[in-house]
Design an enzyme around this catalytic site. Structure first.
Site, mmCIF file in Angstrom:
data_model
loop_
_atom_site.group_PDB
_atom_site.id
_atom_site.type_symbol
_atom_site.label_atom_id
_atom_site.label_comp_id
_atom_site.label_asym_id
_atom_site.label_seq_id
_atom_site.Cartn_x
_atom_site.Cartn_y
_atom_site.Cartn_z
ATOM 1 C CB ILE A 19 -10.189 9.304 7.682
ATOM 2 C CG1 ILE A 19 -9.010 10.267 7.478
ATOM 3 C CG2 ILE A 19 -11.514 10.019 7.456
ATOM 4 C CD1 ILE A 19 -8.992 11.479 8.385
ATOM 5 C CE LYS A 25 -3.917 5.379 -1.398
ATOM 6 N NZ LYS A 25 -4.942 6.087 -2.199
ATOM 7 C CE1 TYR A 50 -3.967 2.163 0.590
ATOM 8 C CE2 TYR A 50 -2.690 3.134 2.372
ATOM 9 C CZ TYR A 50 -3.779 3.152 1.540
ATOM 10 O OH TYR A 50 -4.705 4.170 1.649
#
Length: 255
Positions: free
Chosen positions: A190, A161, A157
């Site tokens: 988040i 990114k 990941y």
């Protein structure tokens, strides 16, 4: 309607839920006409209906951002329905990854990079020509705190990114002469479905996250949407090639 995005036509990918949904809702509140793309048809319909119910102009297309034919078809459909070319693109669609680098298949690797990186390029490639021709436009790529700092167990990941932030910088330089801006936003923790998936995958991470955040709380999709809409607006007319952290201060903490 008046607001920071009055007269803009905004396209949001991964708009059915989470950060994408919050960005689409906020952009509409700020006066934009909004196009929404997602693969989650039912949730996409619900989000679009919610926005349209406020009196804002909104249209949706079910589309796969990793497929160039699907991207072309979805953008064309939404351009026709909204009555003009997009002036703002928010590349929000993404997926988590939890792989072993020694056991991950090539197909699994490709599936991560297709969504988290290639899809953003395909979308940008589709909407940039009219932005360049009109000398007006903004792209905001939703990256991640993992583009700068990461944790064990989330391979690859961080690589995807980080690539998205690199693409942001490179593209920003290429299109700056045409008065088109490209920025990234890197959310931290988040409260989204993807975060819940992360917490469910790594035992004890929820408690650890709350303990290390300087602000002592998890962020909301609306917190991210506020920054995204600012960067998309003329209020940020002199901001390009930047990567803005929205992480509650987590990224500046030593340990």
């Amino acid at each position: 309607m008046t607001g920071r995005l009055a007269n803009e036509i905004v396209l949001v990918t991964g708009a059915a839920r989470g950060i994408g949904r919050a960005v689409a809702v906020k952009a509409a509140e700020e006066g934009a006409a909004v196009g929404l793309i997602d693969v989650l048809a039912d949730q996409l319909t619900a989000t679009t209906a919610e926005i349209a119910g406020t009196g804002a102009k909104a249209a949706a297309a079910v589309g796969d951002i990793t497929d160039e034919v699907s991207v072309r078809r979805a953008v064309g459909q939404l351009t026709d329905e909204l009555g003009g070319a997009f002036t703002v693109l928010v590349n929000n669609a993404g997926k988590n990854a939890y792989a072993d680098a020694t056991k991950m298949s090539v197909a699994e690797w490709d599936s991560v990079f297709d969504v988290d990186l290639k899809g953003a390029w395909l979308m940008a490639r589709q909407v940039l020509p009219p932005m360049i021709e009109g000398r007006h436009g903004a792209i905001v790529n939703i990256a991640s705190i993992h583009s700068q700092l990461t944790t064990a167990g989330m391979f690859p990941y961080a690589a995807a990114k980080s690539g998205l932030v690199g693409m942001t910088r490179s593209l920003a330089l290429d299109v700056a002469p045409h008065n088109v801006r490209v920025n990234a936003v890197s959310p931290g923790y988040i409260a989204t479905d993807l975060l819940e998936e992360f917490f469910d995958t790594i035992p004890g991470e929820r408690e650890n996250a709350l303990g290390v955040h300087p602000l002592g709380r998890i962020g909301t999709p609306e917190n991210v949407a506020e920054v995204v809409c600012f960067l998309a607006s003329e209020a940020a007319a002199f901001v390009t090639g930047a990567n803005w952290a929205v992480d509650g201060g987590l990224g500046v903490r030593y340990a």
